[in-house]
Design a protein around this motif. Sequence first.
Motif, PDB file in Angstrom:
ATOM      1  N   ILE A  41      -1.533 -25.290  28.784  1.00  0.00           N
ATOM      2  CA  ILE A  41      -2.643 -25.520  28.031  1.00  0.00           C
ATOM      3  C   ILE A  41      -3.045 -27.161  28.371  1.00  0.00           C
ATOM      4  O   ILE A  41      -2.215 -27.984  28.351  1.00  0.00           O
ATOM      5  N   GLU A  42      -4.112 -27.260  28.924  1.00  0.00           N
ATOM      6  CA  GLU A  42      -4.850 -28.496  29.059  1.00  0.00           C
ATOM      7  C   GLU A  42      -5.194 -29.314  27.820  1.00  0.00           C
ATOM      8  O   GLU A  42      -6.335 -28.917  27.105  1.00  0.00           O
ATOM      9  N   GLY A  43      -4.460 -30.148  27.354  1.00  0.00           N
ATOM     10  CA  GLY A  43      -4.702 -31.001  26.120  1.00  0.00           C
ATOM     11  C   GLY A  43      -6.105 -31.794  26.103  1.00  0.00           C
ATOM     12  O   GLY A  43      -6.504 -32.020  25.260  1.00  0.00           O
ATOM     13  N   LYS A  44      -6.494 -32.496  27.427  1.00  0.00           N
ATOM     14  CA  LYS A  44      -7.489 -33.006  27.540  1.00  0.00           C
ATOM     15  C   LYS A  44      -7.763 -34.231  26.721  1.00  0.00           C
ATOM     16  O   LYS A  44      -8.892 -34.637  26.260  1.00  0.00           O
ATOM     17  N   GLY A  45      -6.691 -34.851  26.198  1.00  0.00           N
ATOM     18  CA  GLY A  45      -6.789 -36.163  25.224  1.00  0.00           C
ATOM     19  C   GLY A  45      -6.952 -35.541  23.888  1.00  0.00           C
ATOM     20  O   GLY A  45      -7.192 -36.605  23.137  1.00  0.00           O
ATOM     21  N   GLN A  46      -6.721 -34.356  23.638  1.00  0.00           N
ATOM     22  CA  GLN A  46      -6.612 -34.224  21.917  1.00  0.00           C
ATOM     23  C   GLN A  46      -5.372 -34.448  21.456  1.00  0.00           C
ATOM     24  O   GLN A  46      -4.331 -34.898  22.095  1.00  0.00           O
ATOM     25  N   TYR A  47      -5.699 -34.576  20.037  1.00  0.00           N
ATOM     26  CA  TYR A  47      -4.339 -34.960  19.335  1.00  0.00           C
ATOM     27  C   TYR A  47      -3.489 -33.737  19.228  1.00  0.00           C
ATOM     28  O   TYR A  47      -3.884 -32.556  18.856  1.00  0.00           O
ATOM     29  N   LEU A  48      -2.082 -33.572  19.644  1.00  0.00           N
ATOM     30  CA  LEU A  48      -0.974 -32.808  18.980  1.00  0.00           C
ATOM     31  C   LEU A  48      -0.570 -33.342  17.859  1.00  0.00           C
ATOM     32  O   LEU A  48       0.385 -34.323  17.736  1.00  0.00           O
ATOM     33  N   LEU A  49      -0.725 -32.490  16.682  1.00  0.00           N
ATOM     34  CA  LEU A  49      -0.081 -32.950  15.462  1.00  0.00           C
ATOM     35  C   LEU A  49       0.783 -31.571  14.860  1.00  0.00           C
ATOM     36  O   LEU A  49       0.836 -30.534  15.501  1.00  0.00           O
ATOM     37  N   PRO A  50       1.800 -32.107  14.200  1.00  0.00           N
ATOM     38  CA  PRO A  50       2.609 -30.996  13.508  1.00  0.00           C
ATOM     39  C   PRO A  50       1.787 -29.990  12.909  1.00  0.00           C
ATOM     40  O   PRO A  50       0.678 -30.316  12.190  1.00  0.00           O
ATOM     41  N   GLY A  51       2.203 -28.700  12.918  1.00  0.00           N
ATOM     42  CA  GLY A  51       1.515 -27.661  12.343  1.00  0.00           C
ATOM     43  C   GLY A  51       1.521 -28.057  10.672  1.00  0.00           C
ATOM     44  O   GLY A  51       2.258 -28.645  10.166  1.00  0.00           O
ATOM     45  N   PHE A  52       0.152 -27.700   9.984  1.00  0.00           N
ATOM     46  CA  PHE A  52      -0.062 -28.191   8.532  1.00  0.00           C
ATOM     47  C   PHE A  52       0.900 -27.190   7.693  1.00  0.00           C
ATOM     48  O   PHE A  52       1.133 -26.169   7.968  1.00  0.00           O
ATOM     49  N   VAL A  53       1.066 -27.693   6.485  1.00  0.00           N
ATOM     50  CA  VAL A  53       2.035 -27.029   5.413  1.00  0.00           C
ATOM     51  C   VAL A  53       1.191 -26.884   4.283  1.00  0.00           C
ATOM     52  O   VAL A  53       0.679 -28.058   3.764  1.00  0.00           O
ATOM     53  N   ASP A  54       0.871 -25.670   3.633  1.00  0.00           N
ATOM     54  CA  ASP A  54       0.000 -25.644   2.669  1.00  0.00           C
ATOM     55  C   ASP A  54       0.769 -25.006   1.539  1.00  0.00           C
ATOM     56  O   ASP A  54       1.356 -23.894   1.580  1.00  0.00           O
ATOM     57  N   LEU A  55       1.066 -25.611   0.484  1.00  0.00           N
ATOM     58  CA  LEU A  55       1.822 -25.067  -0.689  1.00  0.00           C
ATOM     59  C   LEU A  55       1.084 -24.260  -1.620  1.00  0.00           C
ATOM     60  O   LEU A  55       1.788 -23.792  -2.697  1.00  0.00           O
ATOM     61  N   HIS A  56      -0.224 -24.225  -1.625  1.00  0.00           N
ATOM     62  CA  HIS A  56      -0.725 -23.095  -2.345  1.00  0.00           C
ATOM     63  C   HIS A  56      -1.817 -22.313  -1.842  1.00  0.00           C
ATOM     64  O   HIS A  56      -3.223 -22.835  -1.380  1.00  0.00           O
ATOM     65  N   VAL A  57      -1.565 -21.195  -1.564  1.00  0.00           N
ATOM     66  CA  VAL A  57      -2.310 -20.187  -0.856  1.00  0.00           C
ATOM     67  C   VAL A  57      -2.338 -18.895  -1.383  1.00  0.00           C
ATOM     68  O   VAL A  57      -1.203 -18.383  -2.097  1.00  0.00           O
ATOM     69  N   HIS A  58      -3.416 -18.179  -1.714  1.00  0.00           N
ATOM     70  CA  HIS A  58      -3.469 -16.895  -2.237  1.00  0.00           C
ATOM     71  C   HIS A  58      -3.896 -15.682  -1.144  1.00  0.00           C
ATOM     72  O   HIS A  58      -4.823 -15.778  -0.472  1.00  0.00           O
TER      73      HIS A  58
END
Length: 425
Positions: A41-58
Amino acid sequence: MRTLIKQVRMLGESEVFDVLIERNHVTKMEPKIETTADEVIEGKGQYLLPGFVDLHVHLREPGGEAKETIYSGTRAAARGGFTTICNMPNTRPVPDSKENFQQLMNKINQDAVVHVLPYASITERQLGENLVPFQELKQNGAIAFTDDGVGVQQASVMYEAMLKASAIDLPIVAHCEDNSLIYQGVMHPGEKSNQLNLPGIPSICESVQIARDVLLAEAANCHYHVCHVSTKESVRVIRDAKKAGIRVTAEVTPHHLLLIDEDIPANDANYKMNPPLRSHEDRLALIEGLMDGTIDCIATDHAPHTLEEKQSGFEQSPFGIVGLETAFSLLYTHFVKTNKWSIEDLTHWLTSKPAEIFNIDAGTIEIGKPADLVLIDTERTESINVNSFYSKGTNTPFHGKQVSGIPTATFVNGTLVYKKEDLYV
């Protein structure tokens, strides 16, 4: 399977990195990695972040499949950069017994494309009367207990629930709403509700139940988590409770951070949510509470409904809007690009902090840890378009809004579960 993500920016680092994923885990993070890989995967200078965590989903399934399914909802989560979500129990049947909970887990294991950690309800069928078998549900995978969608009305029921949750070291998570103070309202009372001739839900409907519950949590020695805080009075109560040493945590939604009741343009149910959009002063208090640590994290309260349900105006339509696919971009655009927050702050409130609250193994990028990651293009700008949503729900007030900070690829356990097609062929 070996995946190499090339030339990405990482929080706290001045240079770009290559990241190698092997056997579902991050194994190398170096300025340059020379290796063969099954996928590059070519990141091309994008941010690599931890996957987001959502405590509240229906996720609505079982029982509400016309609104959302586990498959469609988790695909929406992946598109929004969320790799771990906690789904609420206001389904039919309610996950209030071992049998119902196991059926839910089987469906999650079959259909989910991101990690799904389900809540069990506090009371049977969420009726606020008889408590569920707490220990048995924990043993079957419940992350916490909540009757979200309704507030537990009887203090004695909530207190007994907190005692049982405390005994097994799991949180009680509360939708705070005193039914005697709703007054059949559908939005915040004020000039806008008067203009639209719609009944209001007063702020004390929320704050008085939080005030009750923090004292019950103190007495029960229970971890108490407040859902979707919306009022300045609620922020004050939570702040005071924390100062008193009570084990309370809280979340706020993107829509309560971004909008107020005066932003509602007409009798449009895409602006109808519970709790409702509050006043300018409330919004400022929520932002201040998040920044000073009174409010711990951001959660979407992703609440999909069918198009037909949301076409009946405020008084007839159900409460709730979708949020998984728009949360990061909206918050990045309105707060990070305007220099009110840093990208580190926003990421913290969407990753490590919610993970810490519920002791979830997520929210960081570390060698040896599962590769739950999201690539974010902070330079790209596009319009939110409900016609491109992966969610079945298109009920959002943000259609057509210009945003930056676009998730372009999401990995769960090292597997690419979402990629933006016009960037990665």
